[in-house]
Scaffold this motif. Structure first.
Motif, PDB file in Angstrom:
ATOM      1  N   ARG A 155      -4.182  10.186   1.404  1.00 48.07           N
ATOM      2  CA  ARG A 155      -5.132   9.206   0.864  1.00 48.07           C
ATOM      3  C   ARG A 155      -4.414   7.877   0.696  1.00 48.07           C
ATOM      4  O   ARG A 155      -3.193   7.829   0.458  1.00 48.07           O
ATOM      5  CB  ARG A 155      -5.724   9.673  -0.458  1.00 48.07           C
ATOM      6  CG  ARG A 155      -4.715   9.778  -1.575  1.00 48.07           C
ATOM      7  CD  ARG A 155      -5.314  10.428  -2.819  1.00 48.07           C
ATOM      8  NE  ARG A 155      -4.260  10.778  -3.742  1.00 48.07           N
ATOM      9  CZ  ARG A 155      -3.773   9.950  -4.670  1.00 48.07           C
ATOM     10  NH1 ARG A 155      -4.292   8.745  -4.799  1.00 48.07           N
ATOM     11  NH2 ARG A 155      -2.791  10.309  -5.455  1.00 48.07           N
ATOM     12  N   VAL A 156      -5.172   6.810   0.838  1.00 51.60           N
ATOM     13  CA  VAL A 156      -4.642   5.474   0.639  1.00 51.60           C
ATOM     14  C   VAL A 156      -4.624   5.158  -0.850  1.00 51.60           C
ATOM     15  O   VAL A 156      -5.613   5.392  -1.546  1.00 51.60           O
ATOM     16  CB  VAL A 156      -5.502   4.431   1.384  1.00 51.60           C
ATOM     17  CG1 VAL A 156      -5.085   3.012   1.006  1.00 51.60           C
ATOM     18  CG2 VAL A 156      -5.393   4.639   2.884  1.00 51.60           C
ATOM     19  N   CYS A 197      -0.935  12.805  11.844  1.00 49.60           N
ATOM     20  CA  CYS A 197      -0.344  11.635  11.180  1.00 49.60           C
ATOM     21  C   CYS A 197       0.928  11.186  11.902  1.00 49.60           C
ATOM     22  O   CYS A 197       1.157   9.989  12.071  1.00 49.60           O
ATOM     23  CB  CYS A 197      -0.052  11.943   9.719  1.00 49.60           C
ATOM     24  SG  CYS A 197       0.990  13.393   9.457  1.00 49.60           S
ATOM     25  N   MET A 247       0.849  -1.179   0.000  1.00 46.05           N
ATOM     26  CA  MET A 247       0.000   0.000   0.000  1.00 46.05           C
ATOM     27  C   MET A 247       0.893   1.240   0.000  1.00 46.05           C
ATOM     28  O   MET A 247       1.976   1.243   0.578  1.00 46.05           O
ATOM     29  CB  MET A 247      -0.894  -0.057   1.251  1.00 46.05           C
ATOM     30  CG  MET A 247      -1.755   1.153   1.496  1.00 46.05           C
ATOM     31  SD  MET A 247      -0.967   2.337   2.589  1.00 46.05           S
ATOM     32  CE  MET A 247      -2.095   2.371   3.931  1.00 46.05           C
ATOM     33  N   VAL A 303      -4.302   8.225   7.985  1.00 45.03           N
ATOM     34  CA  VAL A 303      -5.004   8.836   6.849  1.00 45.03           C
ATOM     35  C   VAL A 303      -6.406   9.251   7.283  1.00 45.03           C
ATOM     36  O   VAL A 303      -6.876  10.349   6.965  1.00 45.03           O
ATOM     37  CB  VAL A 303      -5.071   7.860   5.661  1.00 45.03           C
ATOM     38  CG1 VAL A 303      -6.006   8.385   4.577  1.00 45.03           C
ATOM     39  CG2 VAL A 303      -3.670   7.616   5.086  1.00 45.03           C
ATOM     40  N   SER A 304      -7.074   8.404   8.041  1.00 43.93           N
ATOM     41  CA  SER A 304      -8.450   8.709   8.453  1.00 43.93           C
ATOM     42  C   SER A 304      -8.501   9.860   9.454  1.00 43.93           C
ATOM     43  O   SER A 304      -9.516  10.547   9.556  1.00 43.93           O
ATOM     44  CB  SER A 304      -9.123   7.469   9.038  1.00 43.93           C
ATOM     45  OG  SER A 304      -8.611   7.164  10.319  1.00 43.93           O
ATOM     46  N   ARG A 351      -3.174   3.570   7.708  1.00 46.19           N
ATOM     47  CA  ARG A 351      -4.584   3.784   7.356  1.00 46.19           C
ATOM     48  C   ARG A 351      -5.283   4.627   8.428  1.00 46.19           C
ATOM     49  O   ARG A 351      -6.095   5.505   8.113  1.00 46.19           O
ATOM     50  CB  ARG A 351      -5.319   2.442   7.228  1.00 46.19           C
ATOM     51  CG  ARG A 351      -4.998   1.679   5.987  1.00 46.19           C
ATOM     52  CD  ARG A 351      -5.848   0.404   5.932  1.00 46.19           C
ATOM     53  NE  ARG A 351      -5.510  -0.424   4.802  1.00 46.19           N
ATOM     54  CZ  ARG A 351      -5.973  -0.232   3.572  1.00 46.19           C
ATOM     55  NH1 ARG A 351      -6.813   0.751   3.335  1.00 46.19           N
ATOM     56  NH2 ARG A 351      -5.607  -1.026   2.596  1.00 46.19           N
ATOM     57  N   GLU A 352      -4.995   4.346   9.662  1.00 47.22           N
ATOM     58  CA  GLU A 352      -5.579   5.107  10.751  1.00 47.22           C
ATOM     59  C   GLU A 352      -5.171   6.581  10.645  1.00 47.22           C
ATOM     60  O   GLU A 352      -5.986   7.487  10.795  1.00 47.22           O
ATOM     61  CB  GLU A 352      -5.123   4.515  12.090  1.00 47.22           C
ATOM     62  CG  GLU A 352      -5.929   4.948  13.272  1.00 47.22           C
ATOM     63  CD  GLU A 352      -5.544   4.166  14.527  1.00 47.22           C
ATOM     64  OE1 GLU A 352      -6.433   4.002  15.375  1.00 47.22           O
ATOM     65  OE2 GLU A 352      -4.388   3.735  14.674  1.00 47.22           O
ATOM     66  N   VAL A 381       0.822  -0.948   7.796  1.00 49.72           N
ATOM     67  CA  VAL A 381      -0.353  -0.547   7.020  1.00 49.72           C
ATOM     68  C   VAL A 381      -1.512  -0.114   7.918  1.00 49.72           C
ATOM     69  O   VAL A 381      -2.162   0.894   7.658  1.00 49.72           O
ATOM     70  CB  VAL A 381      -0.788  -1.691   6.066  1.00 49.72           C
ATOM     71  CG1 VAL A 381      -2.203  -1.460   5.548  1.00 49.72           C
ATOM     72  CG2 VAL A 381       0.180  -1.780   4.888  1.00 49.72           C
ATOM     73  N   VAL A 406       0.800   5.695   0.324  1.00 47.75           N
ATOM     74  CA  VAL A 406       0.022   6.831   0.798  1.00 47.75           C
ATOM     75  C   VAL A 406       0.268   8.002  -0.149  1.00 47.75           C
ATOM     76  O   VAL A 406       1.427   8.362  -0.409  1.00 47.75           O
ATOM     77  CB  VAL A 406       0.415   7.234   2.232  1.00 47.75           C
ATOM     78  CG1 VAL A 406      -0.359   8.472   2.665  1.00 47.75           C
ATOM     79  CG2 VAL A 406       0.149   6.086   3.202  1.00 47.75           C
ATOM     80  N   GLU A 416      -4.038   1.931  -3.048  1.00 44.09           N
ATOM     81  CA  GLU A 416      -3.837   0.479  -3.039  1.00 44.09           C
ATOM     82  C   GLU A 416      -2.894   0.094  -4.160  1.00 44.09           C
ATOM     83  O   GLU A 416      -3.027   0.577  -5.282  1.00 44.09           O
ATOM     84  CB  GLU A 416      -5.170  -0.244  -3.196  1.00 44.09           C
ATOM     85  CG  GLU A 416      -6.194   0.099  -2.122  1.00 44.09           C
ATOM     86  CD  GLU A 416      -5.816  -0.422  -0.741  1.00 44.09           C
ATOM     87  OE1 GLU A 416      -4.836  -1.178  -0.617  1.00 44.09           O
ATOM     88  OE2 GLU A 416      -6.510  -0.053   0.218  1.00 44.09           O
TER      89      GLU A 416
END
Ligand code: SF4
Length: 65
Positions: free
Chosen positions: A61-62, A16, A1, A52-53, A49-50, A45, A3, A64
């Protein structure tokens, strides 16, 4: 993944870095985000992801792979 980072949108809030300090850092001059790991390894990962949220400005943004 991976970012995706939009440094123009970054408001230097630092969420972040607090959430995923192995993945993100902040520029010493302007406080904007810097990506430390690209791609993000599997063991990081979840925290990436956390982070990013949590970003309040939508600068992350993630992506993929
Ligand atoms: S959480 Fe978002 S706004 Fe805050 S430093 Fe990170 S990328 Fe920038």
């Amino acid at each position: 993944m991976r970012v995706g980072v939009d440094r123009e949108r970054c408001c230097s809030a630092g969420m972040c870095v607090l959430t995923a300090p192995e993945v993100f850092d902040q520029d010493e001059v302007d406080g904007r985000v810097m990506l430390l790991l690209d791609p993000v390894p599997a063991e990081r990962v979840a925290e990436a992801r956390e982070a990013v949220s949590f970003c309040p400005s939508g600068a992350l943004r993630v992506v993929e792979s």
